[in-house]
Design a protein around this motif. Sequence first.
Motif, PDB file in Angstrom:
ATOM      1  N   VAL A 673      10.455  18.845  48.417  1.00  0.00           N
ATOM      2  CA  VAL A 673      11.750  19.365  48.337  1.00  0.00           C
ATOM      3  C   VAL A 673      12.532  18.615  49.609  1.00  0.00           C
ATOM      4  O   VAL A 673      12.261  18.667  50.719  1.00  0.00           O
ATOM      5  CB  VAL A 673      11.845  20.810  48.457  1.00  0.00           C
ATOM      6  N   TYR A 674      13.721  18.029  49.161  1.00  0.00           N
ATOM      7  CA  TYR A 674      14.396  17.489  50.412  1.00  0.00           C
ATOM      8  C   TYR A 674      15.802  17.178  49.513  1.00  0.00           C
ATOM      9  O   TYR A 674      16.270  17.184  48.559  1.00  0.00           O
ATOM     10  CB  TYR A 674      13.856  16.039  50.682  1.00  0.00           C
ATOM     11  N   ILE A 675      16.829  17.049  50.714  1.00  0.00           N
ATOM     12  CA  ILE A 675      18.355  16.647  50.355  1.00  0.00           C
ATOM     13  C   ILE A 675      18.586  15.302  50.533  1.00  0.00           C
ATOM     14  O   ILE A 675      17.985  14.661  51.666  1.00  0.00           O
ATOM     15  CB  ILE A 675      19.114  17.841  51.217  1.00  0.00           C
ATOM     16  N   CYS A 676      19.286  14.643  49.789  1.00  0.00           N
ATOM     17  CA  CYS A 676      19.734  13.270  49.954  1.00  0.00           C
ATOM     18  C   CYS A 676      21.088  13.137  49.398  1.00  0.00           C
ATOM     19  O   CYS A 676      21.772  13.703  48.689  1.00  0.00           O
ATOM     20  CB  CYS A 676      18.575  12.139  49.399  1.00  0.00           C
ATOM     21  N   ASP A 677      21.736  11.960  49.899  1.00  0.00           N
ATOM     22  CA  ASP A 677      23.189  11.573  49.463  1.00  0.00           C
ATOM     23  C   ASP A 677      22.875  10.098  48.767  1.00  0.00           C
ATOM     24  O   ASP A 677      22.513   9.236  49.233  1.00  0.00           O
ATOM     25  CB  ASP A 677      23.839  11.019  50.775  1.00  0.00           C
ATOM     26  N   LYS A 678      22.895  10.424  47.286  1.00  0.00           N
ATOM     27  CA  LYS A 678      22.374   9.277  46.562  1.00  0.00           C
ATOM     28  C   LYS A 678      23.683   8.404  46.379  1.00  0.00           C
ATOM     29  O   LYS A 678      23.377   7.113  46.141  1.00  0.00           O
ATOM     30  CB  LYS A 678      22.340   9.842  45.068  1.00  0.00           C
ATOM     31  N   ARG A 679      24.956   8.568  46.677  1.00  0.00           N
ATOM     32  CA  ARG A 679      25.813   7.641  46.840  1.00  0.00           C
ATOM     33  C   ARG A 679      25.664   6.578  48.080  1.00  0.00           C
ATOM     34  O   ARG A 679      25.670   5.467  47.788  1.00  0.00           O
ATOM     35  CB  ARG A 679      27.238   8.367  46.991  1.00  0.00           C
ATOM     36  N   MET A 683      19.005   9.838  53.220  1.00  0.00           N
ATOM     37  CA  MET A 683      18.237  11.216  53.117  1.00  0.00           C
ATOM     38  C   MET A 683      18.768  12.157  54.269  1.00  0.00           C
ATOM     39  O   MET A 683      18.858  11.760  55.327  1.00  0.00           O
ATOM     40  CB  MET A 683      16.697  10.814  53.468  1.00  0.00           C
ATOM     41  N   LEU A 684      19.027  13.251  53.957  1.00  0.00           N
ATOM     42  CA  LEU A 684      19.718  14.190  55.056  1.00  0.00           C
ATOM     43  C   LEU A 684      18.679  15.223  55.487  1.00  0.00           C
ATOM     44  O   LEU A 684      19.031  15.784  56.772  1.00  0.00           O
ATOM     45  CB  LEU A 684      20.800  15.239  54.128  1.00  0.00           C
ATOM     46  N   SER A 685      17.750  15.516  55.022  1.00  0.00           N
ATOM     47  CA  SER A 685      16.453  16.476  55.484  1.00  0.00           C
ATOM     48  C   SER A 685      15.228  15.755  55.170  1.00  0.00           C
ATOM     49  O   SER A 685      14.963  15.166  54.345  1.00  0.00           O
ATOM     50  CB  SER A 685      16.689  17.793  54.896  1.00  0.00           C
ATOM     51  N   VAL A 686      14.492  16.461  56.278  1.00  0.00           N
ATOM     52  CA  VAL A 686      12.843  15.955  56.078  1.00  0.00           C
ATOM     53  C   VAL A 686      12.200  16.494  54.954  1.00  0.00           C
ATOM     54  O   VAL A 686      12.394  17.696  54.608  1.00  0.00           O
ATOM     55  CB  VAL A 686      12.235  16.310  57.183  1.00  0.00           C
ATOM     56  N   PRO A 687      11.475  15.817  54.045  1.00  0.00           N
ATOM     57  CA  PRO A 687      10.865  16.423  52.889  1.00  0.00           C
ATOM     58  C   PRO A 687       9.791  17.295  53.308  1.00  0.00           C
ATOM     59  O   PRO A 687       8.962  17.367  54.146  1.00  0.00           O
ATOM     60  CB  PRO A 687      10.128  15.302  52.187  1.00  0.00           C
ATOM     61  N   LEU A 701      16.219  24.298  53.995  1.00  0.00           N
ATOM     62  CA  LEU A 701      16.284  22.795  54.394  1.00  0.00           C
ATOM     63  C   LEU A 701      17.558  22.758  55.088  1.00  0.00           C
ATOM     64  O   LEU A 701      18.394  23.439  54.955  1.00  0.00           O
ATOM     65  CB  LEU A 701      16.480  21.938  53.264  1.00  0.00           C
ATOM     66  N   ARG A 702      17.433  22.281  56.229  1.00  0.00           N
ATOM     67  CA  ARG A 702      18.858  22.114  57.208  1.00  0.00           C
ATOM     68  C   ARG A 702      19.210  20.510  57.347  1.00  0.00           C
ATOM     69  O   ARG A 702      18.417  19.787  57.486  1.00  0.00           O
ATOM     70  CB  ARG A 702      18.338  22.611  58.648  1.00  0.00           C
ATOM     71  N   PHE A 703      20.410  20.432  57.447  1.00  0.00           N
ATOM     72  CA  PHE A 703      21.121  19.192  57.517  1.00  0.00           C
ATOM     73  C   PHE A 703      22.250  19.374  58.541  1.00  0.00           C
ATOM     74  O   PHE A 703      22.954  20.439  58.309  1.00  0.00           O
ATOM     75  CB  PHE A 703      21.303  18.401  56.365  1.00  0.00           C
ATOM     76  N   THR A 704      22.985  18.250  59.052  1.00  0.00           N
ATOM     77  CA  THR A 704      24.173  18.234  59.711  1.00  0.00           C
ATOM     78  C   THR A 704      25.466  17.864  58.899  1.00  0.00           C
ATOM     79  O   THR A 704      25.125  16.951  58.191  1.00  0.00           O
ATOM     80  CB  THR A 704      24.256  17.321  61.105  1.00  0.00           C
TER      81      THR A 704
END
Length: 811
Positions: A673-679, A683-687, A701-704
């Motif tokens: 599970v991870y967060i990303c910016d496809k545009r 990748m915004l968070s570590v998997p 999951l955490r991101f800035t």
Amino acid sequence: MAGQKFEYDEKGSTFLYFILSFLGLCLIPATYYGWPPGEKPEEHTPRRCRCEPCQQKKAQLKNKDPWKKVKWRLRKLCILCGWLFFAFLVFKASQFDYEYANFDPYDILQVDPSASNREIKKAYHKLSLKYHPDKETGDEKLFMKLTKAYEALTDETSRRNWELYGNPDGPGAMTFGIALPSWIVEKENSILILGVYAMVFMVALPTVVGIWWYRSIQYSSDAVLFDTSQIYYYFFHKTPSMMLKRALMVLAASLEFDSSHAREMKPRPSDNEQVPQVIKQFVDLGEKTQDRPLCFVYSIKARALIWAHLHRYPLPPNTLEKDRLYVVKKCPDLIQEMVNCVSQLMLLAHAKRISRMPALATIENVMKISPMIVQALWDNKSPLLQLPHINEDLLRHFVTKRRSVKSIRQFALLPYDEKRSILRSLNDEEFNNVMNVVKNMPNVTMDVRPEVLDDEDSGKITAKAIVTVTVTLRREPMEGIMEGAPLTPGLKKKPEKVSNEDEGAEEGENEEQKEKPKKPVWQKAKKKSKAKKGGKKTGANKAQRGNLVRRNVGSGDADRDESNTPESTPGPDTVSKEKRNQSSKAKDSGTEDSGSESDTGDESENEGELQNALDQEKAEKETSDEDDEAEWEKCQNKLAKKEKMKLLEGRARISHPVHCPFFPEEKHEYWWVYICDKRNKRMLSVPLHVTDLADEEEVQLRFTAPPKPGTYSFTVYLRSDSYWDFDQFKTIKDQKILRPLIGHQKLHQRCLGAKLEVHEAAKVPTEHPQWDMSDDEEEREDEESDGGISDYTVDDDADDDAFDEDDLSEE
């Protein structure tokens, strides 16, 4: 004082106690941890796949260690023998006779404590004739006891010693037994004992510890060589955008496949003929590369075995097939290490420690390798080949003019008759195998909720804030969405979706059945206004309410104008007294003229407005209490989540088994599970590797947040490491937390948009009402600093000033 004597006791009770203690310390943990588990009975459930590859895998796992049962039996026999020896030593220690441990002459002579000397002599004479050593029934030890008992009761000195010391012979030497054999301290054996000590403590023990330490420092916590991790770091930093086949080549270059680190991969003479034959079958193997260690012999061999596995190419059973099983078995742990290495490089790039950041496609390609290895499929193959008995010939029946089935989920949603029509070439047993595998495959639903923890308005995301995305994963078998198949007992089927009209009708019926009492109109309006304003109380609202109360109270007559001042603002008690006075005056006056009637009408209107204001204030107080309770419940939920995340740091690896007949070991379902910016392909968070998704699991999951306000499109991805084409993604949407309605304790959430909106961060306050100081206060502080006593005056100074004032008063 009695003397003391030390002696080595290898035959007495002391040595037995030492052996019992040592044996018990060894047997208890050995039994708890070393007792072999019982053999599980073979499962004969209809849900189990019985295809030919699964049967071969089962037989292979069963024959993997042919001496396993013999080892278990020997282990059981050793533990049982140890416990039998322990029981024998306990019995032996209980047989030791402690002669004077509990010396009782009356009991030995079998007489009463009140017996006379004549009775004592008679009993002694009778027993001595029976147990005399010269008699056939004699017992020397018992006869000595009888003699001492007789002396203790007849002789004054012996009796006094028995009463004082418990022994008719008086105080004796205290003997301490050392639980070691006496030959250890003999002079002739001193050199031999020293040599044994030196070999054990100076040679053997340091050697064992050194070998263990040397081997352990080469591996990480995931049992991966540190040198292998260095290879991954080098290639992913060298090639930030790495293709799938290149990642496979890097995987094959792992040092775990080198014969110097793996005894299972020892080179054979037959490899010189068999490995080139396998290489010729694949044109895209890349065996002519010059990159080290990709060009090494062990790397080329491991690459050929991986290519053969992905193409399901048969290998010689006694040579290369064994190597393939070892290589494939090691791949999941190595792939997880590759994901960790790419994630670390991304973090270093964000921190400006390295110049080039690995591309998002690189880590996604690495993740794709895992289901490919587990299911033995290339990325361009159909996911339907994961099912048993499905081959390339049967795939043409899935895509026709009438239908286009390209995934297992689409196949599961088809009616039963249509599934049977597609697989009409399979017999009933083979068709049941296919359906059983489909039923057990995962159907995961994902719920995403972004928030800013430890913030008053957690639903509002501001620039540069730490956003916590709570992802709730729910796993159900795919049987729940299949049609035309009976459900397994205990499986809950999802409720069917209801149209909007049906929902409205059901809500109307529920409201009519409940028949809740209607609330005042002003209360409903207040709730709506609070919901729009976000549920915050401002000082302006309070001031308006205070002015309204004062205005209503002071509008009765001219005598109440003084009550409009802040010092004389009437409270609820004052208002109630005034109302009672007004009602009494109205009763005494009787009928009045039209002018008085108009005044009375005005007063009644004021009283109604006053009552509404008081009710409104009471309702606001109740609402504030409910807000406090909801806020408290929210804080408790946050703390519970934090404690749960701490407990789950060491996650268990328990999940559902995977149908993978070509994988040599039992495999369980794991997920990334991870967060990303496809545009922006970032990748915004570590998997996060989820290894315990049995039914439901919640991860964070955490991101800035971005530094600039605006609308952004961020996506949460869920990728399987066991099944191909089971990945999911969900866009992070705005979540606005509404104020709770009166009578409800839970917060209601509503989705406001399809993208994440980042607001401007709140400015740091530079002014505050408490910081403002009037001119009078500044003058007062100046006077105090000149000659007055301030709040921070030292005690000695205050005492001196008081003394001067007393002197002046006396004068």
